[in-house]
Design a protein around this motif. Structure first.
Motif, short mmCIF file in Angstrom:
data_model
loop_
_atom_site.label_atom_id
_atom_site.label_comp_id
_atom_site.label_asym_id
_atom_site.label_seq_id
_atom_site.Cartn_x
_atom_site.Cartn_y
_atom_site.Cartn_z
N PRO A 236 0.24 -0.89 -2.65
CA PRO A 236 0.15 -0.82 -4.12
C PRO A 236 -1.19 -0.23 -4.56
O PRO A 236 -2.25 -0.58 -4.03
N GLN A 237 -1.14 0.67 -5.53
CA GLN A 237 -2.35 1.34 -6.00
C GLN A 237 -3.37 0.35 -6.54
O GLN A 237 -4.58 0.53 -6.39
N ARG A 238 -2.89 -0.72 -7.16
CA ARG A 238 -3.81 -1.72 -7.74
C ARG A 238 -4.63 -2.39 -6.65
O ARG A 238 -5.83 -2.67 -6.85
N ILE A 239 -4.05 -2.64 -5.48
CA ILE A 239 -4.78 -3.27 -4.38
C ILE A 239 -5.84 -2.31 -3.85
O ILE A 239 -6.99 -2.71 -3.59
N LEU A 240 -5.48 -1.04 -3.72
CA LEU A 240 -6.46 -0.05 -3.25
C LEU A 240 -7.62 0.08 -4.24
O LEU A 240 -8.77 0.20 -3.84
#
Length: 421
Positions: A46-50
């Motif tokens: 997920p982009q949010r985790i990155l």
């Protein structure tokens, strides 16, 4: 020459706080972060985790950067005060300081000339580009010689600090240190006390930041591993070997100093310096190696009065490898980022490396890495962001730093002793 009075003359009375750093944990976090990033490189995370992981690394990097200018300023004033006190200590101290500056300047020039040639023969691996994710994209202009000379003096020190213009700041604080030394004793003591307290406060802050280095380094390394793959490990190995090679020059130079200036054959010097070198490698501390250095000086037949004065002074204000290896790190990052190092920028790097080395010699390796190389990179227009990861592997080049520093200390003693009255 009265040895006891000389020892008192170089005692400034100021001591910096001692900080213990999680070196092994930071190195382990680097390896784990790279390995995990490589393993998950093809995963659809997920982009949010990155973004969250990237934010952790960015905040840690900024916390590391925020102390550079006040810490460098205070350490420069304290370090130059020690240097000027040593210069007043007698003829032997002045000979020692002459050798110190000669070695430091020669090391900086060697790196400025040889490192580009070494990188041409052994190019930086393409996978190293992953270390540049946090570097701004703007193009850095290469100043001509007149622009460089004009930049040496800033009309507004606050503006220079805001722009992280390290060369004029370094020159200003060097001049300030000299001016403080000329003040009446009570004014001198007040200002030196202020800079001593400022240095200790900044060291405490940077100590706290480095205590959470495993977290920050893991976050940064994870991103590098995802972008670079397994080549990130090869890139770090290349960096360690190249920077250590510049320290190797200082190590070899020490044998020539002992031979040409100290009158000791390289073979004899090599045999008698081995005990001190063994302690240096095992402890990675010039201070911890001091008794072994004194023992090696005795084995070489050097006068105890000379060794007992010069060696403690060398441990306090001399780190022979600093300009050579610190400039090498900055120039390596410049090559990594595609920043052209003009002759003017190389001179700026050497000047800052020379002056900064005076103020950082008493610090642990990880702290001196940040304090010494950050200003050099900023003075040369080199991005400092990759330094946040390179500090995690400093424990490996630091073996060469300590080995060469200890060897050069004893070599310098032989040169001073040969010309002693």
């Amino acid at each position: 020459m009265n040895n006891q009075s000389d020892k008192q003359a170089v005692d400034t009375g100021y001591e910096l706080v001692t900080i213990r750093l999680p070196v092994i944990a930071t190195f382990a976090a680097l390896v784990l972060g790279l390995a995990l990033g490589v393993a998950l490189g093809g995963a659809d995370l997920p982009q949010r985790i990155l973004e969250l992981i990237g934010l952790v690394g960015t905040l840690w990097l900024r916390a590391l950067q925020m102390t550079i200018i006040p810490l460098v300023a205070s350490l420069l004033v304290l370090g130059l005060a020690q240097m000027m006190a040593a210069a007043r200590a007698g003829a032997a101290a002045r000979r020692f300081l002459g050798l110190v500056f000669g070695v430091l300047i020669l090391g900086g020039i060697f790196t400025a000339v040889m490192l580009p040639l070494l990188l041409t023969a052994f190019p930086i691996p393409e996978s190293a580009s992953g270390f540049l994710a946090q570097v701004p994209d703007e193009e850095l202009a290469v100043p001509d010689i007149l622009d460089f000379l004009a930049s040496l003096i800033a009309p507004n020190m606050i503006a220079a600090a805001a722009e992280t213009a390290m060369l004029p700041l370094t020159i200003f604080f060097a001049l300030l240190a000299i001016a403080i030394s000329q003040l009446p004793k009570d004014q001198n003591a007040r200002l030196m006390g202020f800079f001593h307290a400022l240095a200790n406060a900044m060291l405490l802050i940077i100590g706290w930041v480095l205590w959470i280095a495993p977290l920050g380094v893991f976050a940064l390394a994870f991103g590098v591993g995802m972008r670079s793959g397994g080549g990130a490990f090869a890139a770090l190995g290349h960096y360690i070997l190249v920077v250590s090679a510049m320290g190797g020059f200082i190590l070899v130079l020490a044998y020539f100093v002992a031979w040409l200036l100290g009158g000791i054959s390289p073979w004899r010097f090599a045999r008698q310096i081995i005990p001190a070198q063994a302690v240096a490698i095992s402890t990675q501390s010039s201070l911890a190696s001091l008794p072994a250095q004194l023992d090696s000086a005795s084995r070489l037949g050097l006068r105890s009065s000379t060794a007992e004065f010069v060696l403690p002074l060398a441990v306090a204000i001399f780190r022979a490898t600093s300009p050579a290896m610190n400039l090498a790190v900055a120039m390596y990052v410049a090559a990594l980022a595609g920043v052209e190092i003009s002759p003017a920028l190389a001179v700026a790097g050497i000047l800052v490396a020379l002056i900064i080395s005076v103020g950082s010699v008493s610090l642990p390796g990880s702290i001196s890495f940040v304090v010494s190389i950050g200003p050099i990179a900023l003075a040369m227009g080199v991005p400092v962001e990759p330094l946040a990861l390179l500090v995690a592997v400093e424990m490996l080049p630091d073996i060469m730093r300590t080995l060469a520093n200890v060897t050069m200390n004893v070599a310098v003693v032989s040169a001073v002793d040969r010309n002693a009255d």
